[in-house]
Scaffold this motif. Sequence first.
Motif, PDB file in Angstrom:
ATOM      1  N   UNK A  21     -56.488  54.062   3.948  1.00 11.78           N
ATOM      2  CA  UNK A  21     -56.752  53.188   2.801  1.00 11.78           C
ATOM      3  C   UNK A  21     -58.219  53.308   2.404  1.00 11.78           C
ATOM      4  N   UNK A  22     -58.427  53.527   1.129  1.00 11.56           N
ATOM      5  CA  UNK A  22     -59.805  53.632   0.617  1.00 11.56           C
ATOM      6  C   UNK A  22     -60.059  52.548  -0.429  1.00 11.56           C
ATOM      7  N   UNK A  23     -61.282  52.540  -0.941  1.00 12.01           N
ATOM      8  CA  UNK A  23     -61.722  51.558  -1.946  1.00 12.01           C
ATOM      9  C   UNK A  23     -61.768  50.130  -1.389  1.00 12.01           C
ATOM     10  N   UNK A  24     -62.389  50.005  -0.222  1.00 13.95           N
ATOM     11  CA  UNK A  24     -62.481  48.685   0.411  1.00 13.95           C
ATOM     12  C   UNK A  24     -63.948  48.277   0.396  1.00 13.95           C
TER      13      UNK A  24
ATOM     14  N   UNK B 144     -50.190  59.481   4.006  1.00 10.57           N
ATOM     15  CA  UNK B 144     -50.830  59.611   2.699  1.00 10.57           C
ATOM     16  C   UNK B 144     -52.116  58.794   2.657  1.00 10.57           C
ATOM     17  N   UNK B 145     -52.851  58.933   1.567  1.00  5.31           N
ATOM     18  CA  UNK B 145     -54.025  58.101   1.320  1.00  5.31           C
ATOM     19  C   UNK B 145     -53.679  57.131   0.203  1.00  5.31           C
ATOM     20  N   UNK B 146     -53.983  55.852   0.427  1.00  6.21           N
ATOM     21  CA  UNK B 146     -53.696  54.848  -0.594  1.00  6.21           C
ATOM     22  C   UNK B 146     -54.990  54.139  -0.972  1.00  6.21           C
ATOM     23  N   UNK B 147     -55.026  53.621  -2.192  1.00  7.04           N
ATOM     24  CA  UNK B 147     -56.205  52.903  -2.664  1.00  7.04           C
ATOM     25  C   UNK B 147     -55.901  51.416  -2.734  1.00  7.04           C
TER      26      UNK B 147
ATOM     27  N   UNK C  59     -52.838  44.859  -3.862  1.00  6.40           N
ATOM     28  CA  UNK C  59     -51.862  45.771  -3.256  1.00  6.40           C
ATOM     29  C   UNK C  59     -52.549  47.111  -2.965  1.00  6.40           C
ATOM     30  N   UNK C  60     -51.893  47.931  -2.122  1.00  6.29           N
ATOM     31  CA  UNK C  60     -52.360  49.306  -1.954  1.00  6.29           C
ATOM     32  C   UNK C  60     -51.453  50.200  -2.793  1.00  6.29           C
ATOM     33  N   UNK C  61     -52.057  51.247  -3.377  1.00 10.23           N
ATOM     34  CA  UNK C  61     -51.277  52.158  -4.221  1.00 10.23           C
ATOM     35  C   UNK C  61     -51.544  53.589  -3.788  1.00 10.23           C
TER      36      UNK C  61
END
Lengths: 94, 471
Positions: free
Chosen positions: B209-212, B242-245, B252-254
């Motif tokens: 998970x990115x964008x934190x 996968x990588x989620x944002x 939510x994560x996408x």
Amino acid sequence: MIHSMDVSELKITAELANLDLTGEDLASLGNEVEKILDYFSSMMEADTAGLAAGKAGSAANRLRPDVRTPGDADALLENAPELEGRFIVIPNVL
Amino acid sequence: MYQSFIGLEIHIQLLTESKVFCGCTNRFGDEPNTNVCPVCMGYPGVLPALNEEAIRLSYIVARTLNCELSPRAIFERKNYFYPDMPKNYQISQFSSPLGRNGWIDIEYAGKPRRVRIHEIHLEEDAGKMIHAGDMSLLDYNRAGTPLLEIVTEPDMEAGEEAEILLQNFRRTIRYLGVCDGNMEEGSMRCDANVSINLEGQGLGRKVEIKNLNSSRFVKMALNYEITRQKELFGKGGKIVQETRLWNENRDVTEPMRTKESAHDYRYFPEPDLPPFIPGAEFLAKVDKGLVELPEARKARFVKEYGLSAAAADFLVAEKATADFYEQTVKLGAAPAAAAAWLQFDVRKILNRDGKELADCPLTAGRLAQLLSLLADGRIHGKIAKQVLEAVFAEDKDPGQLIKEKGWQSMSDMSQLAALVDQALAANAAAVDAVKAGDRKPLGFLVGQIMKQTGGMAEPRLVQELLKQKIK
């Protein structure tokens, strides 16, 4: 002996370099890359045992004191094809 | 029945004067592309040279996080083509990072937990990109600034635990003075990875998970993701690696679209930089940078000064506050009083005025003086608070302010006794009530005398006198 590069590996490498290669490109580049690999293969056969070659030489660390030495940023910006204020502009690559 | 496994990748920008491989200024918020040179702009023929302070700060973090230090830290090129890196590669570390196999101890759900550190490596940060319509704007001020990456093992199980680890880590790096830990400005950044599996089955398929950009988002994103994966698992679905944002507007994560081949970085040793070999002299300099960490300091405050855990917690949260406190005590203030004043009265004024303790008219010397005037009975409690306000307003010593304003307590017993006699004579009804066993009018009588003396009478003495005389 390094094995010559097969086409699938060449395609992956091209993709990593953001290069759009046609079938023709791949064929001609394949030969050229093979020559480069052959050259490296012959270099690898050289006997380097006991030589310092290939290892960064000095035993001492090469360090730089934490000092600001500002350069001429404006001169570098002049090389940019397009500017927006001080930003360098490129096509959107999101 | 499910187990979750959380790991974090934390990036911190090191507080150096210059960039990691060139002499450009390392500073947030400057005009775009002012801190750039041929080295960080990737011009041909330039040579990077390692910043000795950047490597020292890196080893300080590695030592503090209990890592095994690499005797030969190797720099490598991580190759990728993206305009945030003008060289088309990032100098990083791969085969021999500077620190490995460390740990951070935290307390989660009332229990001590040890989160293992997989590795710590030094690299250069990338530039910043702003995407605007059909163009992208590039700012390379950040390109080449020293960035330290700390990778934990997947030893955490809930978002709350990751949040605690981050807060604890942030406090530690601020104590060490290696990074200001500002997640909003991006000087500290965090990516998380999480997988779930049936209990006892080991790690599951990892989702990144990115964008934190806050520790709260880290907690929320991880908890969202764990729930999402459990539901998917429960329905017999497959979790995709996968990588989620994290979408902070929708909570939510996408999924983030990426090309799989983009992860083939083809690392190879940076031919322009020799490996770094930490010698005895260097390690001695590293040791000088180690400090007593917040948890240890808190325990010492409780033991040495007899403070409550809550008071100690407050004092050690920022190193500047803890240092200020210890200096005040060293100058003779009672430990409990100094703690209470910092925790309540001083904090209230700082919050109100939006000031920092390190940058305000109150010094440890002035607080110690104020507390000693109070302890000696030369001023009383209410006046002491007024003096504190005056120190902030006028930037003067408490002793001087008291003289200038005539705020010394009236503690001359014969003078006070005369005032008490007057008050008793003027308020016969109240006196009778007290004699009849009602204690409430005592407060009224004290108030009368305080009023008459403009608040300068020492209330404790007034009360004593009143009790003696109404018998």
